[in-house]
Enzyme design. Structure first.
Site, PDB file in Angstrom:
ATOM      1  N   HIS A 188     -68.275 -82.380  36.653  1.00 29.76           N
ATOM      2  CA  HIS A 188     -67.062 -82.897  37.285  1.00 29.76           C
ATOM      3  C   HIS A 188     -66.050 -81.784  37.518  1.00 29.76           C
ATOM      4  CE1 HIS A 188     -67.954 -87.118  37.562  1.00 29.76           C
ATOM      5  NE2 HIS A 188     -68.432 -87.105  36.344  1.00 29.76           N
ATOM      6  N   ARG A 331     -70.406 -98.726  53.284  1.00 32.13           N
ATOM      7  CA  ARG A 331     -71.751 -98.937  52.749  1.00 32.13           C
ATOM      8  C   ARG A 331     -71.692 -99.961  51.623  1.00 32.13           C
ATOM      9  NH1 ARG A 331     -74.619 -93.746  50.345  1.00 32.13           N
ATOM     10  NH2 ARG A 331     -73.117 -94.047  48.669  1.00 32.13           N
ATOM     11  N   GLU A 429     -83.248 -93.629  54.785  1.00 32.03           N
ATOM     12  CA  GLU A 429     -83.325 -92.715  53.637  1.00 32.03           C
ATOM     13  C   GLU A 429     -84.743 -92.512  53.129  1.00 32.03           C
ATOM     14  OE1 GLU A 429     -79.733 -93.475  50.847  1.00 32.03           O
ATOM     15  OE2 GLU A 429     -80.187 -95.410  51.761  1.00 32.03           O
ATOM     16  N   ASN A 452     -79.884 -86.657  52.134  1.00 32.19           N
ATOM     17  CA  ASN A 452     -80.126 -86.250  50.737  1.00 32.19           C
ATOM     18  C   ASN A 452     -81.363 -86.955  50.189  1.00 32.19           C
ATOM     19  OD1 ASN A 452     -77.694 -85.061  51.248  1.00 32.19           O
ATOM     20  ND2 ASN A 452     -76.526 -86.218  49.756  1.00 32.19           N
ATOM     21  N   ASP A 453     -81.365 -88.292  50.284  1.00 33.59           N
ATOM     22  CA  ASP A 453     -82.516 -89.040  49.778  1.00 33.59           C
ATOM     23  C   ASP A 453     -83.726 -88.884  50.686  1.00 33.59           C
ATOM     24  OD1 ASP A 453     -81.892 -90.096  47.299  1.00 33.59           O
ATOM     25  OD2 ASP A 453     -80.774 -91.771  48.142  1.00 33.59           O
ATOM     26  N   CYS A 500     -75.170 -89.004  57.758  1.00 32.36           N
ATOM     27  CA  CYS A 500     -74.063 -89.028  56.799  1.00 32.36           C
ATOM     28  C   CYS A 500     -74.395 -88.257  55.523  1.00 32.36           C
ATOM     29  CB  CYS A 500     -73.644 -90.456  56.454  1.00 32.36           C
ATOM     30  SG  CYS A 500     -74.913 -91.419  55.618  1.00 32.36           S
TER      31      CYS A 500
END
Length: 539
Positions: A188, A331, A429, A452-453, A500
Site C-alpha cells: 500500500h 463495473r 477477460e 490484466n486478467d 480498461c
C-alpha cells in the site's frame, strides 16, 4: 559515487539530500499481571484511540491520494475489530496473565507471519499492514503516541521500510523521493507513492548505518537505480532529465480541452479508471472524457456487511452528477481472488484467481446482485450510466443476467420508483469470452477488455507471483491477437470495444490498438493527458 538497483514503484527522477529514517525497535517487555480484566480494558482503550488515529489518517489520505487509496486505513480499522485478532490478545492475557503490550505484540507477530507465508504476493504485502497496526496499538498502550517524521528541507527519504501511515503522515512538500530496503511494488505504501507522484524504489540492498544524513542522492525510477554521492557529470545529467520532466508536465497541461485525435483524423475516447467518489476529482482535473471503469467493489471492502441499496444509489448518483453528461461505466461487484470481504464467507481457495469471484458470486447469490442492480437502474436517471459485468465466459451467464435485470425492472415499476435501463456491456477477460465474442456481442452493447486478467489466463501465469515475472509478457502475440479478435467481433455487430486494463496505458501499444480499431482506452487519471499526447502524435 556508488550506485544500487531496486524495483521501481514510480517512474520519476529526483535529486537531493538524504534523510535517513531509522526506526527504534520496540522492546516490548513481558510482564506478569494479576488483573487480567484491567489489562483487557487498557487494550480496548488503546484500540479505540488507534481507530480514531486511523480515521484521521483516512481523512487526510482522501484529500491527498483519493478515496480508493485511502481505503487502506478503513481496512486497518476493520482489522482492529477482527474477532480472531482481538480474541487472540484477550486469550493470551487471560490464560498467560501477561500485560496488554506483550499480548498485542505476540498476536500481531503471529498474524503478520501468517500473511507473509501465503502464496499470493499481494497477501504477503499485507504483513507490513499488520505490523503497522500492531506498532500503533503498542505505542498507544505504552503512552508513546505516534512519532511523525519531518525533514527540515525537501529530502530523499531513506528507510528500511515505510508503513502506509508513515507515508501519509509525512509532509508531501518535503519529500523528493522514497528509497527503502524492504517492501514490494504491491504494498500500500508503493500504491500511495504512485498516487502522490513521488519517485520511489523498493528492495534496494542498503546498510542504513553507512548512509549519512544530507549526502546527495539521485533516485531514478525510470532506470530503477539510486546513486549516492553522484559525480558532477551524473548530477548534471539528473538535473537535465528533471528539467525535461518538468517541461513535459507543463506541455501535458496544455493538452487539456484538446481532442484525442490522430493526425489522420481518427478519434479515440480516453476515459479514467477510478475506485471511489473521491477519485472523480482526479478524473476531471486530468480532463478525462468519462469514467471507463468505476470499481464498485470498493463499496464492499473494509466493512462488516453488504452496502445497502440506498447507500449504493447515493454513491452512484453522486458520481453521475459530478460527471455531468460524460459517460460513467460502473463495473458490478468484482470481488474474490486478491480482493476479499470476510462477511461474504468466500473461504480459502487453492487457486482463487480461477475460483469463486466476480459475476459468479452475483449469480450464485442473486440477492446481492439484485440490490446492486436496483441501485444502478435508479441512479441511471441522473446521468450517462453504463453497466459492465466482469468475468463473463458464456452466453448462459448473459441470459441469467438479463432475466435478473427484467425482475429488477418489474420490481421498480411495481413500487413506482423512477429508473432507467442503461447501456450494458461486459468485460472480456478470458480466452473463452474471446472465442465466443461473436455470440456475446449479440447480447451486449459494448466490450471492455480487461487486459490484466486476459494476459494472466491466456499465458497461464499468476500475475501476483513475482517468480514468474520473467515469463509474464503482456505484449505476447497471443494476447494481442485476442484483443484484435474481440474488437473485430464487436464491430461486426455494430458495438464498440475498449480497453480498461493496464495495457491501455502502454504507450508502446497505443498505435497498434488504434490500428486494431479500439474505440476507447481507460487509464489511471494521471495517464489521461500522456495518452492524449501519444494519440495526437500518431499518423
Amino acid at each position: 559515487m556508488w550506485k544500487l538497483s531496486g524495483k521501481s514503484v514510480y517512474r520519476g527522477i529526483a535529486a537531493g539530500p538524504a534523510a535517513v529514517l531509522k526506526k527504534q525497535d520496540q522492546q516490548v517487555q513481558r510482564r506478569k499481571t494479576e488483573d487480567a480484566d484491567a489489562e483487557i480494558a487498557r487494550l480496548k482503550d488503546a484500540a479505540a484511540a488507534t481507530k480514531q488515529q486511523l480515521q484521521e489518517l483516512y481523512e487526510k489520505a482522501v484529500t491527498e491520494v483519493g478515496e480508493a487509496n485511502a481505503m487502506i486505513f478503513e481496512a486497518h480499522q476493520m482489522i482492529l475489530e477482527d474477532e480472531d485478532f482481538l480474541e487472540a490478545m484477550y486469550h493470551m492475557i487471560r490464560t498467560e496473565r501477561v500485560n496488554a503490550e506483550y499480548a498485542a505484540a505476540a498476536a500481531g507477530d503471529n498474524f503478520a507471519k501468517m500473511f507473509a507465508e501465503m502464496d499470493s504476493d499481494y497477501m504477503k504485502a499485507r504483513a507490513a499492514d499488520m505490523r503497522d497496526i500492531t506498532n500503533r496499538l503498542i505505542q498507544n498502550l505504552s503512552g508513546q503516541g505516534q512519532d511523525g517524521f519531518f525533514a527540515e528541507q525537501p529530502s530523499v527519504i531513506i528507510a528500511d521500510d515505510l508503513s502506509p501511515s508513515e507515508t501519509v503522515q509525512m509532509d508531501k512538500s518535503r519529500i523528493l523521493a522514497f528509497v527503502t530496503v524492504h517492501g514490494s511494488t504491491n504494498s500500500h505504501t508503493a500504491i500511495l507513492a504512485r498516487q502522490m507522484n513521488i519517485p520511489a524504489l523498493v528492495g534496494v540492498p542498503l546498510d542504513l548505518d553507512k548512509i549519512e544524513n544530507g549526502v546527495t542522492v539521485v533516485v531514478d525510477g525510470m532506470r530503477g537505480e539510486v546513486i549516492f554521492e553522484p559525480s558532477q557529470a551524473a548530477l548534471q545529467e539528473a538535473e537535465r532529465r528533471m528539467a525535461q520532466e518538468r517541461e513535459r508536465a507543463a506541455l501535458l497541461q496544455e493538452l487539456k480541452g484538446k481532442e484525442n485525435r490522430t493526425r489522420s483524423g481518427r478519434t479515440v475516447n480516453v476515459y479514467a479508471n477510478i475506485g471511489g467518489v473521491g477519485d472523480v476529482g482526479y478524473a476531471l482535473e486530468n480532463d478525462a472524457g468519462g469514467i471507463g471503469l468505476f470499481r464498485s467493489e470498493f463499496l464492499y471492502i473494509g466493512r462488516n456487511d453488504f452496502p445497502g441499496e440506498e447507500e449504493q444509489f447515493q454513491t452512484y448518483m453522486h458520481v453521475l452528477r459530478m460527471m455531468g453528461e460524460k459517460k460513467v461505466i460502473i463495473r458490478t461487484l468484482d470481488i474474490g481472488a486478491d480482493k476479499q470481504a470476510d462477511y461474504l464467507g468466500l473461504g480459502r481457495e487453492e487457486n482463487p484467481a480461477l475460483g469463486y469471484r466476480a459475476i459468479r458470486i452475483c449469480l450464485k447469490q442473486p440477492e446481492i446482485f439484485r440490490t446492486q442492480l436496483r441501485a444502478l437502474l435508479r441512479a441511471a436517471v441522473y446521468g450517462n450510466l453504463s453497466i459492465m459485468y466482469p468475468m463473463i465466459i458464456s452466453v448462459g451467464e448473459m441470459q441469467q443476467i438479463a432475466a435478473i435485470v427484467r425482475q429488477v425492472q418489474e420490481e421498480l415499476e411495481a413500487e413506482q420508483i423512477p429508473y432507467k435501463v442503461p447501456e450494458q456491456g461486459i468485460m472480456i477477460e478470458t480466452p473463452a469470452a474471446v472465442m465466443i465474442s461473436d455470440e456475446l456481442a449479440e447480447l451486449t452493447d459494448f466490450f471492455s477488455i480487461g487486459t490484466n486478467d486476459l494476459t494472466q489466463y491466456t499465458l497461464a501465469i499468476d500475475r501476483q507471483n513475482a517468480r514468474l515475472d520473467d515469463f509474464y509478457d503482456p505484449h505476447h502475440p497471443a494476447v494481442l491477437k485476442m484483443i484484435r479478435m474481440t474488437v473485430e467481433s464487436a464491430h461486426r455487430h455494430g458495438k464498440w470495444a475498449g480497453i480498461c486494463g493496464e495495457l491501455g496505458a502502454d504507450l508502446e501499444l497505443t498505435e497498434e490498438f488504434i490500428k486494431m480499431g479500439v474505440d476507447e482506452l481507460s487509464v489511471s487519471p494521471a495517464m489521461v493527458l500522456e495518452l492524449r499526447r501519444r494519440i495526437r502524435e500518431i499518423e
